[in-house]
Design an enzyme around this catalytic site. Structure first.
Site, mmCIF file in Angstrom:
data_model
loop_
_atom_site.group_PDB
_atom_site.id
_atom_site.type_symbol
_atom_site.label_atom_id
_atom_site.label_comp_id
_atom_site.label_asym_id
_atom_site.label_seq_id
_atom_site.Cartn_x
_atom_site.Cartn_y
_atom_site.Cartn_z
ATOM 1 N N GLY A 289 -0.183 -5.077 7.680
ATOM 2 C CA GLY A 289 -0.160 -4.562 6.634
ATOM 3 C C GLY A 289 1.214 -4.158 5.854
ATOM 4 O O GLY A 289 2.243 -5.163 6.007
ATOM 5 N N SER A 290 1.146 -2.983 5.464
ATOM 6 C CA SER A 290 2.468 -2.673 4.566
ATOM 7 C C SER A 290 3.751 -2.816 5.335
ATOM 8 O O SER A 290 4.850 -2.800 4.668
ATOM 9 C CB SER A 290 2.180 -1.196 3.658
ATOM 10 O OG SER A 290 1.224 -1.126 3.275
ATOM 11 N N VAL A 291 3.810 -2.589 6.627
ATOM 12 C CA VAL A 291 5.215 -2.536 7.153
ATOM 13 C C VAL A 291 5.969 -3.794 7.050
ATOM 14 O O VAL A 291 7.087 -4.024 7.368
ATOM 15 C CB VAL A 291 5.306 -2.417 8.694
ATOM 16 C CG1 VAL A 291 4.769 -0.906 9.024
ATOM 17 C CG2 VAL A 291 4.068 -3.368 9.567
ATOM 18 N N ILE A 292 5.008 -5.100 6.487
ATOM 19 C CA ILE A 292 5.806 -6.495 6.387
ATOM 20 C C ILE A 292 6.541 -6.386 4.877
ATOM 21 O O ILE A 292 7.425 -7.307 4.547
ATOM 22 C CB ILE A 292 4.928 -7.412 6.322
ATOM 23 C CG1 ILE A 292 5.374 -8.750 6.682
ATOM 24 C CG2 ILE A 292 4.035 -7.553 4.997
ATOM 25 C CD1 ILE A 292 5.595 -8.698 8.378
#
Lengths: 569, 98
Positions: A289-292
């Site tokens: 998800g968004s941690v990328i």
């Protein structure tokens, strides 16, 4: 006739000769027994007095980076018996029943099962030495003790998922115990001795020189931090009624894993509760998800596609690609690149990512080690899982930028974040202390890493998604993520993963940590609400434990300063 | 010739007696050696138990509990924390966070 006449010399000679012959016969028999038929006698004698004794080697100790013992073998005594001897002495069975708690029926059953000719059977394993001594005081013939070792884990469940455990023979079955079993295991020796009737050794015939103790293993783990992390995870899992919660803390510069924990855990000191399934941080891959997103931004900055000041229009807060609708939490309108990270805008990430080819993005993820194992040396660590495409559909390209459609592990995320924190150097991770053979690789220039780091600090401000990750007196940078779980090919509306990845202190990063809470309650499931506070809880203590100077004392602090002259001593 | 003969006999006796003596010594000393082995093992056991005990006693929860109950310690409030900052080798810089 004289007296002498009665003596016939012949008779003298006959007597002499026959006496001599008798002695010669004895001597010959003795010689025969001593010289030619020795084997039979030797075997008889040996059977009575010669014993092969096992010299038990100690299994190595597992310690943390500061030498604190994490696993140690303490001696126990196992009671064993010679079946043939014990079988004839049924009078002793009730005594044994009392001493070792083994019902006499089951002694009988054990003796029944043992095949004839066997000279060894366990009666009861792993007794405390004092207790075992009581058994010996019964003086039951054919019953003896064997020194064995039982593994003791002082930190119980908080390290169980990492260290694993051994079986009753003190062989590693899981975790570090398994991975380094060959180093931890010593070499047993055999000593051939002659014992007298009382069981005392009277002569040593040969002493096996190969006996040596197992090596000690020094882990990179800091037991103090590990406990704080574990405690924070236990609290979070309870509070949010999550199915599991995991975290990993890594030293930014060296790639040493300082803590790695998953709850629920088990108590390795109790065999019955042992469980091998949970080392989430190393063994599970999932859609990040968004941690990328910071890495998408980093790649875009690297290729010059965006600048820190570039404005991205995320209105109307959703896009439709290949028939899939991708939404933001709300319509954020125009955002800076940093703003895209701060609000975790999917639309913004897609717009930034669409300027980079999917191949270039994949290559960048590869270079960040997201496709590999991290080199941590943890048993069962899995590499990332990426789709292989020669042609990317638009929706697949888009999903690469907001962290769906591929899977990575927490260790890989921690490692990639460490590369942002330390100025662009990707270090292989390790679970061992003093592991200096590893070489880092430069994955982005220092300027880009610092730029991304600056943006990530904005996420952890009162207006960012990770405001609950703020730590008093320290500057923190990081990114949250909230993903829906993919189960049987369907994204679940009510089952989430809440995650936070971040590092501190920003001015000179020392620690990077990743927190994942799996399936928190339906009410509260955002990474910023669930995972970020866990990060704050353990990082606050970890920074203090490691004596890392605060870099955010604020304005008030500098206005009230005083100078002291150090007293000379 | 005669002295050689006597010498050899004496030597033979001497060597036989020394064997007897050495075997006796062996029998006397061996139990002591095994006692020492046992002693070493016992000390090793004790050491390992102490290691385990120390680790158990130094568990964080244990220490925290001890500090707050027996030691009557608690975390200072932030506004009374003083930070000593090393400015140079000669000066300490004192900061007060509020």
């Amino acid at each position: 006739m004289t007296r002498e006449a009665y003596y016939a010399p012949v008779r003298d000679i006959i007597v002499l000769v026959s006496v001599f012959l008798l002695f010669a016969l004895l001597a010959a028999r003795a010689a025969q027994l001593q010289i030619s038929d020795t084997e039979v006698l030797q075997a008889e004698g040996d059977a009575r007095f010669l014993r092969n004794e096992q010299v038990t080697a100690n299994r190595g100790i597992i310690k943390d980076r500061n030498g604190v013992v994490l696993a140690v073998s303490t001696p126990v005594d196992s009671v064993w018996a010679e079946p043939e001897v014990l079988r004839k002495r049924s009078y002793a069975w009730p005594m044994l029943e009392n001493a070792i708690g083994l019902p006499r029926d089951s002694i009988a059953a054990k003796l029944e099962q043992i095949e004839p000719g066997r000279e060894f059977m366990y009666l009861r394993r792993a007794l405390v030495p004092d207790h075992a001594q009581q058994v010996m005081e019964l003086n039951v013939p054919g019953v003896a003790l064997l020194r064995e070792y039982r593994r003791y884990y002082p930190f119980g469940s908080s390290l169980a998922n990492l260290i694993g455990f051994t079986n009753i023979d003190d062989e590693g079955l899981e975790g570090i115990e398994l991975a380094h079993n060959h180093r931890l295991t010593g070499q047993h020796g055999i000593r051939r001795v002659i014992k007298d009737r009382m069981g005392r050794v009277v002569e040593t015939l040969s002493d096996d020189q190969r006996v040596r103790d197992g090596e000690d293993i020094l882990l990179s783990i800091d037991a103090r931090i590990q406990q704080v992390v574990h405690q924070a995870l236990v609290e979070a899992a309870n509070e949010h009624r999550a199915t599991s919660a995991s975290a990993v803390v890594v030293d930014v510069d060296t790639g040493e894993i300082l803590a790695i924990s998953t709850v629920p855990s088990f108590n390795p000191n109790e065999m019955d509760t042992r469980d091998t399934t949970h080392n989430y941080a190393a063994r599970h891959v999932f859609e990040p998800g968004s941690v990328i997103k910071p890495f998408v931004v980093a790649k875009a900055l690297l290729e010059g596609k965006v600048h820190p000041e570039t404005i991205i229009n995320t209105s109307p807060g959703q896009v439709v690609i290949d028939g899939f609708r991708i939404r933001d939490f709300r319509d954020y309108g125009e955002l800076s690149v940093a703003g895209v990270l701060e609000k975790s805008s999917n639309v913004g990430a897609i717009k930034i990512g669409s300027q980079i080819t999917p191949h270039a993005l994949m290559d960048f993820y590869d270079s960040l080690g997201l496709n590999d194992v991290t080199g941590s040396g943890i048993v069962g660590e899995v590499p990332g899982s990426f789709p292989q495409r020669s042609k990317w559909r638009l929706s697949e390209h888009a999903s690469l930028t907001y962290g769906y459609g591929f899977a990575v592990s927490m260790l890989q995320i921690a490692r990639a974040y460490a590369s942002i924190a330390n100025g662009g150097k990707l270090m292989p991770l390790t679970i061992l202390a003093n592991d200096y053979s590893r070489q880092g690789a430069l994955v982005m220039p220092k300027s880009i890493a610092q730029e991304v780091s600056r943006m990530l600090e904005q996420v952890v401000t009162p207006t960012g998604t990770a405001r609950r990750a703020r730590i008093p007196m320290y500057r923190v940078a990081g990114k949250t993520s909230t993903t829906q779980k993919l189960i049987d090919g369907v994204y679940q509306e009510e089952r989430h993963r809440a995650m936070f990845a971040g590092f501190a202190p920003v001015s000179d990063p020392k620690l990077v940590a990743v927190v994942l809470v799996d399936e928190p309650s339906v009410k509260e499931y955002y990474g910023g609400l669930v995972a970020a506070p866990v990060f704050r809880n353990f990082m606050t203590v970890a920074l203090r434990i490691l004596n890392i100077p605060p870099d955010n004392l604020g304005k008030l602090a500098s206005s009230r300063t005083a100078h002291y002259e150090r007293s000379e001593t | 010739m005669r002295t050689l003969f006597v010498g050899l006999i004496a030597f033979c006796l001497l060597s036989a007696l020394s064997i007897v003596w050495i075997r006796h010594e062996n029998r006397v000393l061996l139990p002591i050696l095994y006692e020492r082995y046992a002693q070493r093992d016992d000390l090793n056991i004790e050491w390992r138990n102490l290691l385990a005990e120390r680790a158990t006693l130094s568990r964080r929860a244990q220490l925290k509990n001890w500090a707050s109950t027996v030691g009557k310690m608690n975390e200072p409030d932030r506004d009374v924390v003083l930070f000593l900052k090393k400015q140079s080798n000669d000066w300490l810089y004192l900061e007060h966070s509020q």
